[in-house]
Design a protein around this motif. Structure first.
Motif, PDB file in Angstrom:
ATOM      1  N   THR A  56      -2.592  89.678  56.636  1.00 21.68           N
ATOM      2  CA  THR A  56      -3.966  89.198  56.571  1.00 21.68           C
ATOM      3  C   THR A  56      -4.590  89.203  57.962  1.00 21.68           C
ATOM      4  N   THR A  57      -5.884  89.415  57.988  1.00 24.57           N
ATOM      5  CA  THR A  57      -6.628  89.524  59.236  1.00 24.57           C
ATOM      6  C   THR A  57      -7.716  88.470  59.279  1.00 24.57           C
ATOM      7  N   ASP A  58      -7.872  87.823  60.405  1.00 19.82           N
ATOM      8  CA  ASP A  58      -8.961  86.883  60.588  1.00 19.82           C
ATOM      9  C   ASP A  58     -10.201  87.695  60.952  1.00 19.82           C
ATOM     10  N   ARG A  60     -13.202  86.857  61.314  1.00 20.09           N
ATOM     11  CA  ARG A  60     -14.114  86.250  62.286  1.00 20.09           C
ATOM     12  C   ARG A  60     -13.734  86.695  63.702  1.00 20.09           C
ATOM     13  N   GLU A 207      -4.631  94.920  54.670  1.00 25.30           N
ATOM     14  CA  GLU A 207      -4.944  93.964  53.615  1.00 25.30           C
ATOM     15  C   GLU A 207      -4.362  94.346  52.259  1.00 25.30           C
ATOM     16  N   ARG A 321      -9.439  87.389  47.468  1.00 27.27           N
ATOM     17  CA  ARG A 321      -8.661  86.646  48.450  1.00 27.27           C
ATOM     18  C   ARG A 321      -9.531  86.221  49.630  1.00 27.27           C
ATOM     19  N   TRP A 322     -10.430  87.098  50.046  1.00 29.34           N
ATOM     20  CA  TRP A 322     -11.331  86.768  51.156  1.00 29.34           C
ATOM     21  C   TRP A 322     -12.306  85.657  50.797  1.00 29.34           C
ATOM     22  N   LYS A 324     -11.987  82.890  49.477  1.00 31.74           N
ATOM     23  CA  LYS A 324     -11.500  81.558  49.810  1.00 31.74           C
ATOM     24  C   LYS A 324     -11.554  81.304  51.314  1.00 31.74           C
ATOM     25  N   GLN A 325     -11.551  82.364  52.097  1.00 39.73           N
ATOM     26  CA  GLN A 325     -11.518  82.231  53.548  1.00 39.73           C
ATOM     27  C   GLN A 325     -12.905  82.239  54.179  1.00 39.73           C
ATOM     28  N   TYR A 326     -13.860  82.958  53.551  1.00 42.95           N
ATOM     29  CA  TYR A 326     -15.119  83.235  54.233  1.00 42.95           C
ATOM     30  C   TYR A 326     -16.363  82.778  53.467  1.00 42.95           C
ATOM     31  N   ASN A 327     -16.235  81.745  52.660  1.00 44.53           N
ATOM     32  CA  ASN A 327     -17.399  81.161  51.970  1.00 44.53           C
ATOM     33  C   ASN A 327     -18.171  82.206  51.166  1.00 44.53           C
TER      34      ASN A 327
END
Length: 335
Positions: A56-58, A60, A207, A321-322, A324-327
């Protein structure tokens, strides 16, 4: 003599029994494979079953505005929004009456040559950012007043092989993009730089857990060890998997880069086309009612192993999946 004839007939009968058993076994195997295949095609093509394979990659931290090259002038890609409406080209947006809500959003993102004229009630009228693939440049440039000059300032990001839209190539597409950019003063046009294209490509592989194809190859006598500005090596990376990034992939990643909150209109989940009973047939694009069926398009691309294809279902699996991480929220349908 009679005994030999009996023995010969017995051997023939035995062989027929063996052949019959083999035939029956092969038939069962084929039926099993067919049934298994019909279940597999609904799942994502690229996402590895071993979760350790997925890195997984952040996004931001991954994000960077330096990867966007101004087509005309010395403009910088500085767009940032707290709230974004990402309007897909899916026919699921029709009949939603989401237009006013979309137009009230701080920034509105659209793709390729998806029109607003005639569809305002459902998709709105404003456009803050339009992401355009090299294959759609001619359609957009043919009617720039519709796609690029509707209301207020608009940012357009073009993506594609650098040998087609890159500044160094100066080919037909690049000259066309440049001419349109010079014509409209309220337009800020950017092309994705070769190194940024490579990062989009690497992101997909990380990813999804798909192994990267080495680019240490020869093309017309030229030794390519790394990604070159010709864009050829990007294609080599996809030869093994026959998977090509879609405009949806680029648009979602760019939206995550520039938006704090994203509401996506019209995108179906990765499981949509595998539902039972089968979902209602819907045109792939809302502005092409006689175009191909959406699920037929998704499934054909997802399961194909020959020729370049997009992996729409796999991409949506990653988007879930994203979310949940990035609104990111999805509406019409909600998931």
């Amino acid at each position: 003599m009679g005994q030999r004839l009996v023995d010969k007939q017995g051997q023939q009968s035995q062989r027929m029994v063996i052949f019959g058993a083999i035939f029956l076994l092969m038939t069962l195997l084929i039926l099993y494979s067919s049934n298994s295949g019909s279940e597999i095609i609904y799942g994502p093509f690229h996402v590895a079953t071993n979760h350790h394979s997925i890195k997984t990659t952040d996004l931001r931290k991954w994000a960077g505005k330096d990867g966007y090259v101004a087509v005309y002038g010395n403009k910088n890609m500085t767009l940032h929004c707290h709230h974004c409406a990402l309007v897909t080209s899916s026919s699921h947006v029709l009949g939603t009456h989401s237009g006013p809500e979309i137009d009230r959003t701080e920034c509105v993102i659209r793709m390729n040559d998806a029109p607003t004229f005639g569809y305002e009630a459902d998709v709105g009228n404003r456009t803050s950012l339009r992401v355009v693939a090299h294959s759609s440049v001619f359609r957009v440039a043919r009617r720039p007043g519709e796609f690029l000059n509707r209301m207020g300032n608009t940012v357009v990001i073009f993506w594609g092989p650098p040998n087609k839209i890159g500044k160094e190539a100066k080919g037909t597409l690049y000259r066309l993009i440049q001419r349109v950019s010079m014509t409209y003063s309220n337009l800020s046009s950017f092309a994705i730089a070769p190194n940024k294209m490579r990062r989009f490509d690497n992101l997909f592989q990380k990813e999804t857990g798909r192994d990267r194809v080495k680019t240490n190859v020869f093309f017309k006598g030229i030794h390519l060890k790394h990604e070159s500005q010709t864009g050829l090596s990007l294609h080599f990376n996809r030869q093994k998997s026959q998977s090509w990034l879609s405009t949806g992939w680029f648009t979602m990643v760019i939206a995550i880069e520039i938006c704090d909150n994203i509401k996506v209109y019209g995108m179906v989940p990765s499981s949509h086309c595998g539902r039972k009973p089968q979902p209602k047939k819907m045109p792939y694009h809302y502005y092409k009612p006689r175009g191909p069926d959406e699920c037929v398009m998704y499934l054909q691309n997802e399961r194909s192993r020959r020729g370049p294809h997009h992996r729409f279902i796999t991409e949506k699996h990653v988007f879930a999946r994203w979310a949940k991480q990035y609104n990111i929220t999805f509406t019409h349908p909600t998931w």
